[in-house]
Motif scaffolding. Structure first.
Motif, PDB file in Angstrom:
ATOM      1  N   SER A  17       0.835  -1.203   0.000  1.00 39.81           N
ATOM      2  CA  SER A  17       0.000   0.000   0.000  1.00 39.81           C
ATOM      3  C   SER A  17       0.870   1.254   0.000  1.00 39.81           C
ATOM      4  O   SER A  17       0.648   2.198  -0.770  1.00 39.81           O
ATOM      5  N   ARG A  18       1.900   1.258   0.857  1.00 39.79           N
ATOM      6  CA  ARG A  18       2.800   2.432   0.932  1.00 39.79           C
ATOM      7  C   ARG A  18       3.578   2.603  -0.360  1.00 39.79           C
ATOM      8  O   ARG A  18       3.750   3.713  -0.872  1.00 39.79           O
ATOM      9  N   PHE A  19       4.040   1.475  -0.916  1.00 41.48           N
ATOM     10  CA  PHE A  19       4.838   1.546  -2.159  1.00 41.48           C
ATOM     11  C   PHE A  19       3.988   2.128  -3.292  1.00 41.48           C
ATOM     12  O   PHE A  19       4.447   2.969  -4.066  1.00 41.48           O
ATOM     13  N   VAL A  20       2.740   1.657  -3.391  1.00 39.75           N
ATOM     14  CA  VAL A  20       1.847   2.155  -4.454  1.00 39.75           C
ATOM     15  C   VAL A  20       1.612   3.654  -4.255  1.00 39.75           C
ATOM     16  O   VAL A  20       1.708   4.447  -5.202  1.00 39.75           O
ATOM     17  N   GLU A  21       1.353   4.045  -3.022  1.00 37.69           N
ATOM     18  CA  GLU A  21       1.066   5.459  -2.706  1.00 37.69           C
ATOM     19  C   GLU A  21       2.288   6.356  -3.000  1.00 37.69           C
ATOM     20  O   GLU A  21       2.175   7.380  -3.670  1.00 37.69           O
ATOM     21  N   ASP A  22       3.449   5.929  -2.506  1.00 36.92           N
ATOM     22  CA  ASP A  22       4.630   6.811  -2.549  1.00 36.92           C
ATOM     23  C   ASP A  22       5.384   6.743  -3.864  1.00 36.92           C
ATOM     24  O   ASP A  22       5.965   7.741  -4.301  1.00 36.92           O
ATOM     25  N   GLU A  23       5.418   5.549  -4.493  1.00 39.52           N
ATOM     26  CA  GLU A  23       6.296   5.360  -5.650  1.00 39.52           C
ATOM     27  C   GLU A  23       5.547   5.259  -6.984  1.00 39.52           C
ATOM     28  O   GLU A  23       6.029   5.763  -7.997  1.00 39.52           O
ATOM     29  N   ILE A  24       4.380   4.596  -6.977  1.00 42.59           N
ATOM     30  CA  ILE A  24       3.747   4.287  -8.265  1.00 42.59           C
ATOM     31  C   ILE A  24       2.708   5.330  -8.668  1.00 42.59           C
ATOM     32  O   ILE A  24       2.699   5.784  -9.820  1.00 42.59           O
ATOM     33  N   LEU A  25       1.846   5.731  -7.747  1.00 39.26           N
ATOM     34  CA  LEU A  25       0.797   6.688  -8.128  1.00 39.26           C
ATOM     35  C   LEU A  25       1.376   8.015  -8.666  1.00 39.26           C
ATOM     36  O   LEU A  25       0.856   8.546  -9.654  1.00 39.26           O
ATOM     37  N   PRO A  26       2.464   8.541  -8.069  1.00 42.09           N
ATOM     38  CA  PRO A  26       3.035   9.770  -8.658  1.00 42.09           C
ATOM     39  C   PRO A  26       3.499   9.565 -10.103  1.00 42.09           C
ATOM     40  O   PRO A  26       3.371  10.469 -10.936  1.00 42.09           O
ATOM     41  N   VAL A  27       3.999   8.371 -10.415  1.00 38.99           N
ATOM     42  CA  VAL A  27       4.422   8.075 -11.798  1.00 38.99           C
ATOM     43  C   VAL A  27       3.191   7.992 -12.702  1.00 38.99           C
ATOM     44  O   VAL A  27       3.172   8.538 -13.816  1.00 38.99           O
ATOM     45  N   GLU A  28       2.147   7.327 -12.222  1.00 36.57           N
ATOM     46  CA  GLU A  28       0.930   7.194 -13.029  1.00 36.57           C
ATOM     47  C   GLU A  28       0.326   8.570 -13.354  1.00 36.57           C
ATOM     48  O   GLU A  28      -0.262   8.772 -14.416  1.00 36.57           O
ATOM     49  N   MET A  29       0.462   9.509 -12.418  1.00 35.38           N
ATOM     50  CA  MET A  29      -0.107  10.858 -12.618  1.00 35.38           C
ATOM     51  C   MET A  29       0.604  11.632 -13.729  1.00 35.38           C
ATOM     52  O   MET A  29       0.081  12.612 -14.248  1.00 35.38           O
ATOM     53  N   ASN A  30       1.814  11.190 -14.052  1.00 35.66           N
ATOM     54  CA  ASN A  30       2.620  11.888 -15.054  1.00 35.66           C
ATOM     55  C   ASN A  30       2.378  11.262 -16.428  1.00 35.66           C
ATOM     56  O   ASN A  30       2.783  10.123 -16.671  1.00 35.66           O
ATOM     57  N   ARG A  31       1.759  11.994 -17.340  1.00 38.53           N
ATOM     58  CA  ARG A  31       1.398  11.427 -18.647  1.00 38.53           C
ATOM     59  C   ARG A  31       2.621  10.955 -19.439  1.00 38.53           C
ATOM     60  O   ARG A  31       2.513  10.085 -20.290  1.00 38.53           O
ATOM     61  N   ASP A  32       3.794  11.525 -19.152  1.00 34.92           N
ATOM     62  CA  ASP A  32       5.008  11.105 -19.872  1.00 34.92           C
ATOM     63  C   ASP A  32       5.339   9.638 -19.618  1.00 34.92           C
ATOM     64  O   ASP A  32       6.088   9.025 -20.378  1.00 34.92           O
ATOM     65  N   SER A  33       4.812   9.087 -18.520  1.00 32.71           N
ATOM     66  CA  SER A  33       5.175   7.711 -18.172  1.00 32.71           C
ATOM     67  C   SER A  33       4.289   6.685 -18.885  1.00 32.71           C
ATOM     68  O   SER A  33       4.516   5.486 -18.747  1.00 32.71           O
ATOM     69  N   TRP A  34       3.285   7.132 -19.618  1.00 29.32           N
ATOM     70  CA  TRP A  34       2.365   6.201 -20.301  1.00 29.32           C
ATOM     71  C   TRP A  34       2.891   5.874 -21.702  1.00 29.32           C
ATOM     72  O   TRP A  34       3.343   6.769 -22.423  1.00 29.32           O
ATOM     73  N   ASP A  35       2.796   4.598 -22.092  1.00 27.54           N
ATOM     74  CA  ASP A  35       3.139   4.267 -23.481  1.00 27.54           C
ATOM     75  C   ASP A  35       1.883   4.358 -24.356  1.00 27.54           C
ATOM     76  O   ASP A  35       0.799   4.722 -23.870  1.00 27.54           O
ATOM     77  N   ALA A  36       2.034   4.019 -25.644  1.00 26.94           N
ATOM     78  CA  ALA A  36       0.938   4.213 -26.598  1.00 26.94           C
ATOM     79  C   ALA A  36      -0.271   3.333 -26.300  1.00 26.94           C
ATOM     80  O   ALA A  36      -1.378   3.604 -26.764  1.00 26.94           O
ATOM     81  N   HIS A  37      -0.065   2.260 -25.516  1.00 24.22           N
ATOM     82  CA  HIS A  37      -1.177   1.350 -25.191  1.00 24.22           C
ATOM     83  C   HIS A  37      -1.785   1.640 -23.823  1.00 24.22           C
ATOM     84  O   HIS A  37      -2.597   0.856 -23.320  1.00 24.22           O
ATOM     85  N   GLY A  38      -1.336   2.717 -23.165  1.00 29.22           N
ATOM     86  CA  GLY A  38      -1.874   3.037 -21.840  1.00 29.22           C
ATOM     87  C   GLY A  38      -1.212   2.237 -20.725  1.00 29.22           C
ATOM     88  O   GLY A  38      -1.710   2.210 -19.599  1.00 29.22           O
TER      89      GLY A  38
END
Ligand SMILES: Cc1cc2nc3c(=O)[nH]c(=O)nc-3n(C[C@H](O)[C@H](O)[C@H](O)COP(=O)(O)OP(=O)(O)OC[C@H]3O[C@@H](n4cnc5c(N)ncnc54)[C@H](O)[C@@H]3O)c2cc1C
Length: 189
Positions: A17-38
């Motif tokens: 839960s902490r890892f998703v909150e602190d490390e992954i969700l901030p990356v998901e919020m950044n559109r640059d981190s998405w590839d062409a398939h989402g």
């Protein structure tokens, strides 16, 4: 079935839960981190995978002798729910389809030599795999008894004839598990 959440599973749940909150969700919020398939783009994925691995949050669903933590079905339900707070979550922890199901099939059914060759590279995060089951109409989808692809033994090899589609991750996969019919018996796909 015992649905008790053990202290060990609760500990994993909180850490995920902490890892998703602190490390992954901030990356998901950044559109640059998405590839062409989402999905999460490769350059963003690898550092997160390394970090999850270093924190012991890697392939938890597999047996310890394979490189996992033997979470069991209750542990998987609890931990996968936490991972899936982010659409990028499961792949970061090496718990995403199709690798997840493929690793479990290989862990259960493969010989030691097959495990070394096909399973360990996925467990170690070196390759991605795919699962080829679904066929165009009138072939198999929900009902594997309708499968038309055949595998016929020829010496020490199989000759495969058929057509598959909807293969998630096919372009990146290093290897595939293919489902095929080995006899005309409808129960022996
Ligand atoms: C996002 C996504 C990823 C996918 N990834 C993969 C993948 O990696 N590899 C892969 O092989 N496939 C993949 N698929 C395909 C998926 O497995 C199939 O869509 C699924 O198995 C259903 O098959 P179908 O689409 O042919 O539908 P059908 O099997 O034609 O089913 C359509 C409807 O008919 C019903 N039905 C089917 N057979 C019978 C029967 N005998 N009696 C009564 N009712 C029946 C079903 O319940 C369903 O309601 C993916 C699909 C999606 C959406």
């Amino acid at each position: 079935m015992d649905f008790t959440i053990s202290p060990e599973i609760e500990d994993y749940r909180q850490r995920i839960s902490r890892f998703v909150e602190d490390e992954i969700l901030p990356v998901e919020m950044n559109r640059d981190s998405w590839d062409a398939h989402g999905n999460i783009a490769h350059d963003w994925l690898e550092p997160l995978r390394e970090k999850a691995r270093a924190e012991g949050l890697w392939c938890l669903q597999l047996r310890p002798e394979t490189g996992g933590r033997g979470l069991g079905k209750v542990g998987m339900a609890v931990c996968y729910e936490e991972m899936n707070r982010s659409i990028f979550g499961p792949v970061v922890f090496n718990s995403a389809a199709p690798d997840d199901g493929n690793m479990m099939v290989l862990e259960k059914a493969a010989t030691d030599a097959q495990k070394e060759r096909w399973l360990q590279p996925i467990v170690q995060g070196k390759v991605r795999s795919a699962f080829a089951m679904t066929e165009p109409h009138p072939g198999g989808g929900s009902d594997p008894g309708m499968m038309l692809t055949t595998a016929k033994k020829d010496g020490d090899k199989y000759i495969i004839k058929g057509r598959k589609w909807f293969i998630t991750g096919a372009e990146d996969a290093k290897h595939f598990i293919l489902m095929a019919r080995t006899s005309d018996d409808p129960r022996r796909v």
